[in-house]
Design a protein around this motif. Structure first.
Motif, PDB file in Angstrom:
ATOM      1  N   GLN A 131      -2.715  -4.187  15.811  1.00 12.55           N
ATOM      2  CA  GLN A 131      -1.854  -3.227  15.134  1.00 12.55           C
ATOM      3  C   GLN A 131      -1.198  -3.833  13.898  1.00 12.55           C
ATOM      4  O   GLN A 131      -1.084  -3.183  12.868  1.00 12.55           O
ATOM      5  N   SER A 190      -3.716  -3.875  11.077  1.00 12.53           N
ATOM      6  CA  SER A 190      -3.960  -2.549  10.528  1.00 12.53           C
ATOM      7  C   SER A 190      -2.844  -2.138   9.580  1.00 12.53           C
ATOM      8  O   SER A 190      -3.089  -1.535   8.551  1.00 12.53           O
ATOM      9  N   THR A 205      -4.914   1.187   1.923  1.00  8.01           N
ATOM     10  CA  THR A 205      -6.076   2.042   1.652  1.00  8.01           C
ATOM     11  C   THR A 205      -6.018   2.517   0.205  1.00  8.01           C
ATOM     12  O   THR A 205      -4.964   2.932  -0.276  1.00  8.01           O
ATOM     13  N   ASN A 225      -6.277   8.940   8.269  1.00  5.93           N
ATOM     14  CA  ASN A 225      -5.240   8.046   8.768  1.00  5.93           C
ATOM     15  C   ASN A 225      -3.901   8.406   8.146  1.00  5.93           C
ATOM     16  O   ASN A 225      -3.830   9.058   7.100  1.00  5.93           O
ATOM     17  N   ASP A 226      -2.841   7.971   8.806  1.00  6.39           N
ATOM     18  CA  ASP A 226      -1.506   8.161   8.249  1.00  6.39           C
ATOM     19  C   ASP A 226      -1.336   7.324   6.984  1.00  6.39           C
ATOM     20  O   ASP A 226      -1.924   6.253   6.850  1.00  6.39           O
ATOM     21  N   GLN A 263       0.404   4.743   4.615  1.00 13.74           N
ATOM     22  CA  GLN A 263       1.155   3.515   4.843  1.00 13.74           C
ATOM     23  C   GLN A 263       1.713   3.026   3.508  1.00 13.74           C
ATOM     24  O   GLN A 263       1.129   3.278   2.443  1.00 13.74           O
ATOM     25  N   ASP A 297      -0.397   1.880   0.193  1.00  7.28           N
ATOM     26  CA  ASP A 297      -1.588   2.670  -0.106  1.00  7.28           C
ATOM     27  C   ASP A 297      -1.536   3.137  -1.566  1.00  7.28           C
ATOM     28  O   ASP A 297      -0.457   3.403  -2.113  1.00  7.28           O
ATOM     29  N   THR A 336       1.024  12.117   8.040  1.00  7.18           N
ATOM     30  CA  THR A 336       0.061  12.680   7.091  1.00  7.18           C
ATOM     31  C   THR A 336       0.507  14.014   6.508  1.00  7.18           C
ATOM     32  O   THR A 336      -0.254  14.655   5.810  1.00  7.18           O
TER      33      THR A 336
END
Length: 554
Positions: free
Chosen positions: A26, A29, A34, A71-72, A74, A77, A129
């Motif tokens: 975790q 990640s 992203t 994905n949520d 972060q 990003d 999101t």
């Protein structure tokens, strides 16, 4: 150590390892950012103020949301938006806060880049999101490549909107002309063209700077509405004087600068004129250049993300002549400025007339390049040695004017180095077969009573609809731009109290000349036509009398 204890420790260590592995996974990640591309978040776009000059800023709004992200979001990003080539980044490095529509909180920053992209970095998101909002860019993007004059489709990712490009010319320009006042002092008349493309320029401010070598002449500021000639490309007309604008400071207090605000209309082409006096009158004929600079600001007056601000500039210079400073007079040179106007219309400057320059008594031109009048009707020559010269038109500006055979003689002397030659177009001739047709409607029971609010449609001989108009308070309809041929009017809507008469009113426009006559019959319609497009030097007008047809209205 007992078997049970060993099994317990083995299971505990294995579970601890699993927890550490999960936590580590975790943690890894959360650290990996992203990089999203244009269509990952873009869900709509719009371009405000559809009409743009090629130098205008584009008011662009991009709608975005995170509904389609797997994905949520972060922190860290990024989202890169690729702009098409028809849009061009004009102010790279411009930073714009990105806010969430629901909370109003700033969740990131958008930066406009020199490579024609926009990069959004998310810095305040909490791992969900359901974010959305608008990215509004008002003053960092302009018109790029590949546009056409007219309607253009602008596509960003899978989204699109349109914008209209209205004329590949500058939105602002200016010109200076040297002259003399009633005392013989050298003055400069500056003409500033504002909003040349008549686009929407809300809250326009014109800022003028007076150079130290000049003094502003009070009460010389004038503002006019203006329009471009439809038949003479490059020619503009000063029209009505404008009132209600604001000059800051007051004209009597102007020293080195002033501003003009509160123009009546946002989408109007204006001409501003003002005058300055040259301070060093004894050296006007020296090798000096007199300059004037202006800046312009406009925008929608909003704040924050809703703001749209634009700026532009224009400059001009006047060079009355040159002087080497030797004092012998052998190297003294002067200049000639020819200004071509239309006789009978002092506000109409004629572009495109070509002149040659000759030494007195010679028929051989001494100019290396043709001397062609510019958009302000001006052709000038610098660095002329003392002597006698002449100028003659060798090519008319366009087909609407005849070539002038008049010769303009002038002399450059030690005492008069700057020569001004006002030139009018030589003579008029009908060179256009475009006609004006007028229809007037009367009450059949009272031929002195005109009938307003009757709708007529004009058709050509093939029945193709040309134009629909309604009679005015004088019962009149006027239509310009008709070529010789057969036409007919047809009443398509009767005014209150009258019955519709849909019988065609046929007429023919011919090339034969005649005097303008006002034809009045016992019927209800009077028609006449004139040939209006003249190269005007006199008030005389040629006209064509039409074959008339009439109708009776019950």
């Amino acid at each position: 150590m007992g078997k049970k204890l060993r099994k317990f420790l083995t299971a505990f260590v294995a579970a601890l390892g699993l927890v550490i592995l999960i936590c580590s996974s975790q943690f890894t990640s959360a650290k990996a950012a992203t990089n999203y591309t244009t269509d990952d978040l873009l869900c709509g776009m719009s371009i405000a103020q559809k009409n743009y000059g090629t130098g205008s800023n584009i008011n662009l709004t991009l709608d975005w949301n995170t509904e389609n992200l797997a994905n949520d979001l972060q922190n860290g990003d990024t989202w890169t938006i690729q702009l098409p080539e028809i849009l061009k980044v004009t102010k790279p490095g411009t930073s714009i806060p990105l806010t969430d529509k629901d909370t109003g909180e700033t969740i990131g920053t958008a930066v406009v880049n020199a490579d024609n992209t926009i990069t959004v970095t998310f810095t305040n998101v909490d791992g969900k999101t359901d974010y959305s909002g608008q990215l509004q860019i008002g003053n960092a993007i302009g018109v790029g490549k590949g546009y056409i004059i007219g309607d253009n489709d602008v596509q960003i990712g899978n989204q699109n909107d349109n914008m209209t490009i209205v004329n590949p010319e500058l939105d602002f320009s200016k010109k200076g002309v040297l002259g003399e006042d009633e005392n013989g002092d050298a003055i400069i008349t500056w003409s500033v063209l504002l909003n040349r493309n008549s686009v929407n320029m809300a809250n326009l401010v014109a800022n003028e700077t007076i150079n130290p070598d000049q003094t502003f002449i009070p009460d010389s500021i004038n503002v006019y509405t203006a329009r471009w000639s439809e038949s003479r490309p490059g020619i503009y007309y000063k029209q009505d004087p404008v009132t209600g604008y604001t000059v800051t400071p007051n004209e009597e207090d102007i020293t080195d600068h002033f501003s003009i605000t509160d123009f009546p209309k946002d989408d109007q082409f204006y001409v501003v004129t003002f005058q300055t006096r040259i301070n060093d009158q004894d050296n006007v004929n020296s090798n000096s250049v007199y300059k004037n600079n202006a800046t312009f600001n406009w925008g929608n007056g909003g704040t924050g993300n809703n703001s749209s601000s634009n700026d532009d500039k224009a400059s001009a210079s006047v060079r009355p002549g040159s002087n080497s400073g030797s004092g012998s007079g052998n190297n003294i040179t002067g200049s000639v400025i020819l200004t071509k106007k239309n006789t009978g219309d002092e506000n109409m400057f004629i572009e495109g007339a070509t002149y040659n320059l000759y030494k007195a008594g010679s028929t051989t031109p001494i100019n290396d390049q043709p001397l062609v009048t510019d958009e302000n009707g001006i052709a000038n020559v610098y660095n002329l040695p003392v002597g006698k010269y002449s100028m003659k038109e060798v090519k008319a500006p366009n087909d609407e004017y005849l070539l002038s055979d008049k010769i303009y003689d002038f002399e450059i002397t030690n005492d008069k180095l700057a020569i001004m030659i006002p030139v009018d177009n030589y003579k008029s001739e009908v060179l256009d077969d475009s006609f004006l047709v007028e229809l007037q409607k009367f009450d059949s029971s009272n031929m002195t009573k005109v009938v307003p609010n009757a709708e007529y449609t004009l058709y050509d001989a093939n029945g193709t609809e040309i134009e629909t108009n309604v009679t005015d308070e004088n019962g009149m309809i006027s239509i310009e731009g008709l070529k010789p041929g057969k036409y007919y009017f047809k009443e398509t809507k009767a005014p209150n109290g009258y019955e519709l008469n849909n019988e065609p009113i046929e007429f023919t426009i011919t090339d034969s000349d005649a005097s303008v006559n006002y034809i009045k019959t016992s019927e209800t319609t009077v028609m006449k036509a004139i040939l209006p497009n003249l190269a005007i030097t006199t008030m005389a007008t040629k006209a064509t009398l039409l074959n008339l047809a009439t109708i009776t209205v019950a």
